[in-house]
Design an enzyme around this catalytic site. Structure first.
Site, PDB file in Angstrom:
ATOM      1  N   GLU A 189       0.535  -1.256  -0.268  1.00 11.21           N
ATOM      2  CA  GLU A 189       0.411  -0.057   0.324  1.00 11.21           C
ATOM      3  C   GLU A 189       0.460   1.074   0.156  1.00 11.21           C
ATOM      4  OE1 GLU A 189      -4.292  -1.220   2.125  1.00 11.21           O
ATOM      5  OE2 GLU A 189      -2.293  -0.583   3.505  1.00 11.21           O
ATOM      6  N   CYS A 190       0.275   2.514  -1.107  1.00  9.02           N
ATOM      7  CA  CYS A 190       1.172   3.583  -0.908  1.00  9.02           C
ATOM      8  C   CYS A 190       2.642   3.517  -0.364  1.00  9.02           C
ATOM      9  CB  CYS A 190       0.668   4.464   0.218  1.00  9.02           C
ATOM     10  SG  CYS A 190       0.820   5.991  -0.081  1.00  9.02           S
TER      11      CYS A 190
END
Length: 450
Positions: free
Chosen positions: A320-321
């Site tokens: 994620e991210c």
């Protein structure tokens, strides 16, 4: 029906001192020997780190949309059965957002204390307090506290403008001794503030001299009528989780879900050049600040080799991210310095000085199947779950990868963050709130036999 003294700390806007004073109050009650449970409204990773240090307990998110009303009710009821006082920190201004902090406070009838910065204000302070207390008749308004009072004369002018009908909870003077430092994504992480304990103790001393130190009234928090049983779809699976100052944006509820699904979690630090724990079936790389630690990450060869070996063995990676940025070819920081990353995903990311994306997101699990019929999709094709979450980043990714699908804005339906699939890797800028879609989340961590 469990009940517990509870208080909702809000403000007319961001930057008024909500987090500092909520942390101060949590530490004050903790020092008094009370069991304190603190919640944060909306999507946030940084404020909860401070609040967890202040209270001595994990801080969970409450949000009527992202978390859901029933799940919020369950979290509050559990806290009420265990704690002596519950504190909820709001997000942005009291009435900002859909749903807002006021919506949450009204649904659960938690009294609201408004923290208002008096900097550059005098009698107008009272008009703001009056507006907050009267804007919604259904809002249980508790009182108002003035932050950043400059002098006794300033205090007199502020108090002169407050109607008698509004409870005065006291004032806090300008005190750089406990203000919390911040950067582009928000507050510094708790681990980065060397004198955090001293700041919390000083803030607790000051808050103890205000009306906020009194226990708020008890609130009843009934359990939801429906029980949720999470299927143990990850039974026997070992999942490695990167966790340090570079990869720290983790909802405690996400880890709880993995455990409820049957997984065993093992944590490791890429910044300390630790390899993926032995026997890991899958890897979770959460968001964080890889751009601030790019040079260190690039020098951690043991970690890099273990992640590359994990990927080349076909074992799942969910990123994620910031976790996704660690997997790409290179990362350029805001100063223009480019650092090679792991090279497991094609692409280059550049961190800019302006916000690139911010807002709530949701992903329809079915959209990933519809978008690319030729792409390997997660298993459990019958699930119609919607993964809720948010996006918040300053970097821009340039990649040749074709998205497997996109998240959408929950209100407008506009395209949101893309989801990428490359071999065993599933990656996106979106930070998911995993309890919203247990089956879909389980599908991200393994494929069933062909």
């Amino acid at each position: 029906m469990p009940s517990c003294p509870a208080l909702f700390i809000s403000a007319p806007a961001s930057g008024q001192g909500k987090t500092t004073l909520t942390a101060a109050l949590a530490r004050f009650h903790r020092r008094a020997g009370r069991r304190v449970r603190v919640f944060k409204t909306g999507p946030d990773f940084l404020d909860p780190m401070i609040l967890a240090r202040a209270s001595g307990a994990p801080v969970y998110s409450l949000d009527l949309w992202m978390v859901g009303e029933d799940a919020c009710r369950r979290l509050l009821a559990q806290a009420a059965s265990e704690a002596d006082v519950i504190l909820i920190e709001g997000v942005m201004g009291l009435f900002d957002g859909t749903p807002s902090s006021a919506d949450l406070a009204s649904v659960f009838q938690v009294p609201v204390a408004a923290v208002i910065s008096a900097q550059s204000l005098a009698q107008t302070f009272g008009a703001i307090a009056f507006g907050l207390s009267h804007f919604r008749p259904d809002l249980p308004f508790y009182g108002v506290l003035a932050n950043r009072i400059a002098s006794p004369r300033h205090s007199d002018m502020v108090r002169a403008g407050i109607p008698d009908s509004i409870r005065w909870l006291g004032e806090i003077g300008n005190d750089a001794g406990f203000e919390l430092p911040d950067r582009h994504l928000g507050l510094f992480q708790a681990s980065e503030i060397a004198d955090l304990e001293a700041r919390l103790e000083r803030a607790a001393d000051v808050i103890g001299q205000t009306g906020l130190s009194e226990l708020p009234p008890p609130v009843h928090f009934p359990e939801p009528e429906h029980r949720i049983d999470v299927p143990r779809l990850l039974e026997g699976m070992a999942i490695a989780v990167a966790r340090d100052d570079a990869f720290s944006f983790i909802y405690p509820a996400n880890l709880d879900l993995l455990a409820a699904l049957g997984a065993t979690l093992a944590f490791f630090s890429p910044l300390a050049d630790e390899p993926i724990p032995s026997g890991a079936d899958a890897l979770y790389l959460p968001g964080g600040y890889p751009e601030l630690h790019a040079a260190t990450l690039a020098s951690c060869e043991l970690t890099a080799a273990s992640i590359r070996a994990h990927a080349h063995a076909g074992r799942r990676i969910v990123a994620e991210c910031g976790g996704m940025l660690y997997l790409i070819d290179s990362l350029t920081n805001v100063a223009g310095q480019t650092t090679a990353m792991l090279g497991l995903l094609p692409g280059q990311a550049t961190v800019r000085s302006r916000l690139a994306a911010l807002g709530m997101q949701q992903l329809d699990a079915r959209s990933l199947r519809r978008s690319r019929a030729d792409a390997p999709a997660p298993h459990d094709s019958e699930t119609d779950e919607k993964l809720t979450g948010h996006t918040f980043h300053y970097s821009v990714l340039d990649t040749s990868l074709v998205p497997l699908g996109h998240a959408t804005h929950p209100i407008t339906g506009a395209h949101g963050e893309p989801f990428f699939r490359s071999g065993p890797i599933v990656a996106s800028y979106m930070h998911g709130y995993w309890p919203s879609a247990p089956r879909f989340v389980a599908s991200l961590f393994y494929d069933p036999p062909e």
